[in-house]
Design a protein around this motif. Sequence first.
Motif, PDB file in Angstrom:
ATOM      1  N   ILE A 148     -11.692 -15.494 -15.851  1.00  0.00           N
ATOM      2  CA  ILE A 148     -11.641 -14.222 -15.117  1.00  0.00           C
ATOM      3  C   ILE A 148     -12.589 -13.241 -15.790  1.00  0.00           C
ATOM      4  CG2 ILE A 148      -9.637 -13.405 -16.469  1.00  0.00           C
ATOM      5  CD1 ILE A 148      -8.643 -12.042 -13.856  1.00  0.00           C
ATOM      6  N   THR A 174     -13.030 -14.577 -10.364  1.00  0.00           N
ATOM      7  CA  THR A 174     -12.278 -15.670 -10.977  1.00  0.00           C
ATOM      8  C   THR A 174     -12.894 -17.006 -10.591  1.00  0.00           C
ATOM      9  OG1 THR A 174     -10.745 -15.785  -9.106  1.00  0.00           O
ATOM     10  CG2 THR A 174     -10.098 -14.384 -10.951  1.00  0.00           C
ATOM     11  N   ASP A 175     -12.583 -18.028 -11.359  1.00  0.00           N
ATOM     12  CA  ASP A 175     -13.015 -19.380 -11.040  1.00  0.00           C
ATOM     13  C   ASP A 175     -11.996 -20.353 -11.621  1.00  0.00           C
ATOM     14  OD1 ASP A 175     -16.317 -21.007 -11.162  1.00  0.00           O
ATOM     15  OD2 ASP A 175     -14.501 -21.468 -10.027  1.00  0.00           O
ATOM     16  N   TYR A 176     -11.920 -21.539 -10.992  1.00  0.00           N
ATOM     17  CA  TYR A 176     -10.889 -22.498 -11.361  1.00  0.00           C
ATOM     18  C   TYR A 176     -11.446 -23.911 -11.415  1.00  0.00           C
ATOM     19  CZ  TYR A 176      -7.782 -18.693  -9.979  1.00  0.00           C
ATOM     20  OH  TYR A 176      -7.150 -17.472  -9.882  1.00  0.00           O
ATOM     21  N   GLY A 211     -11.628  -8.160 -13.898  1.00  0.00           N
ATOM     22  CA  GLY A 211     -10.602  -8.863 -13.138  1.00  0.00           C
ATOM     23  C   GLY A 211     -10.966  -9.177 -11.704  1.00  0.00           C
ATOM     24  N   SER A 223      -9.453 -22.134 -16.129  1.00  0.00           N
ATOM     25  CA  SER A 223      -9.779 -20.979 -15.292  1.00  0.00           C
ATOM     26  C   SER A 223     -10.431 -19.902 -16.130  1.00  0.00           C
ATOM     27  CB  SER A 223      -8.497 -20.435 -14.649  1.00  0.00           C
ATOM     28  OG  SER A 223      -8.777 -19.355 -13.783  1.00  0.00           O
ATOM     29  N   SER A 275     -10.555 -16.889 -20.600  1.00  0.00           N
ATOM     30  CA  SER A 275     -10.311 -18.195 -19.999  1.00  0.00           C
ATOM     31  C   SER A 275      -8.993 -18.786 -20.468  1.00  0.00           C
ATOM     32  CB  SER A 275     -11.416 -19.191 -20.373  1.00  0.00           C
ATOM     33  OG  SER A 275     -12.554 -19.063 -19.573  1.00  0.00           O
ATOM     34  N   THR A 305      -3.136 -19.246 -10.448  1.00  0.00           N
ATOM     35  CA  THR A 305      -3.817 -17.959 -10.283  1.00  0.00           C
ATOM     36  C   THR A 305      -3.954 -17.282 -11.634  1.00  0.00           C
ATOM     37  OG1 THR A 305      -2.861 -17.675  -8.072  1.00  0.00           O
ATOM     38  CG2 THR A 305      -3.773 -15.718  -9.146  1.00  0.00           C
ATOM     39  N   ILE A 306      -5.193 -16.944 -11.966  1.00  0.00           N
ATOM     40  CA  ILE A 306      -5.458 -16.203 -13.199  1.00  0.00           C
ATOM     41  C   ILE A 306      -5.537 -14.718 -12.860  1.00  0.00           C
ATOM     42  CG2 ILE A 306      -7.982 -16.397 -13.039  1.00  0.00           C
ATOM     43  CD1 ILE A 306      -8.044 -16.740 -16.105  1.00  0.00           C
ATOM     44  N   SER A 307      -5.027 -13.884 -13.736  1.00  0.00           N
ATOM     45  CA  SER A 307      -5.099 -12.438 -13.528  1.00  0.00           C
ATOM     46  C   SER A 307      -5.054 -11.758 -14.890  1.00  0.00           C
ATOM     47  CB  SER A 307      -3.943 -11.959 -12.640  1.00  0.00           C
ATOM     48  OG  SER A 307      -2.699 -12.209 -13.278  1.00  0.00           O
TER      49      SER A 307
END
Lengths: 113, 125
Positions: free
Chosen positions: B51, B58-60, B55, B49, B35, B69-71
């Motif tokens: 993940i 995801t959530d925000y 991968g 966020s 996170s 954008t999380i990655s």
Amino acid sequence: DIVMTQSPDSLAVSLGERATINCKSSQNILYGSNNGNYLAWYQQKPGQPPKLLFYWASTRESGVPDRFSGSGSGTDFTLTISSLQAEDVAVYYCQQYYTTPITFGQGTRLEIK
Amino acid sequence: EVQLVESGGGLVQPGGSLRLSCEASGFPFSSYAMSWVRQAPGKGLEWVSIISGNGLSTDYADSVKGRVTISRDNSKNTLYLQMNSLRVDDTAVYYCGKSMTTFITSRRENWFDPWGQGTLVTVSS
């Protein structure tokens, strides 16, 4: 969203005395299937990241002194320091991980009286 | 030793972009959700966020949805946060945190331990 409300916002306690911080969730965060309360407590000292103290509301993280205890269930939780030490001065946060969005309480600032 | 080291913070103008990184070591990175949590100056903690370990999920937080954008790159043991359309109220120290589970669905072990030292993002003209 689950709102976490801590009380008080700040607290001054004498060395060696008990400190009690409360955390209330707007929804029940006890899951019946595993009887787990999805609540964690953190300690944050100035200039440092938060440090995990408890998870499952009352399971003490390794290395956390046993003067710290966590209790409560459902919607009402408490962090207690049985005998305040100078190094316990910090801001304390509760966090629910029952569901996203993950939410934190606003924090309680603990000082020495 | 489990360690998380953030980087990529800095000063950016409103409307600008920034990519934060969090390099992990000391644990099987792909097995754990990760996170981002931020803390505005003098304020409390705000989850941003999360993940999943693989991968794919995801959530925000609503406050950043559509702008962030999380990655993750599990081959590089690195978590990312791409932030676009930055606003003044995005100014904060951004921490990465390791979950205790690979999953991000409800009623999972998504408390955070450890946290990185944080990277400061300042949005100002």
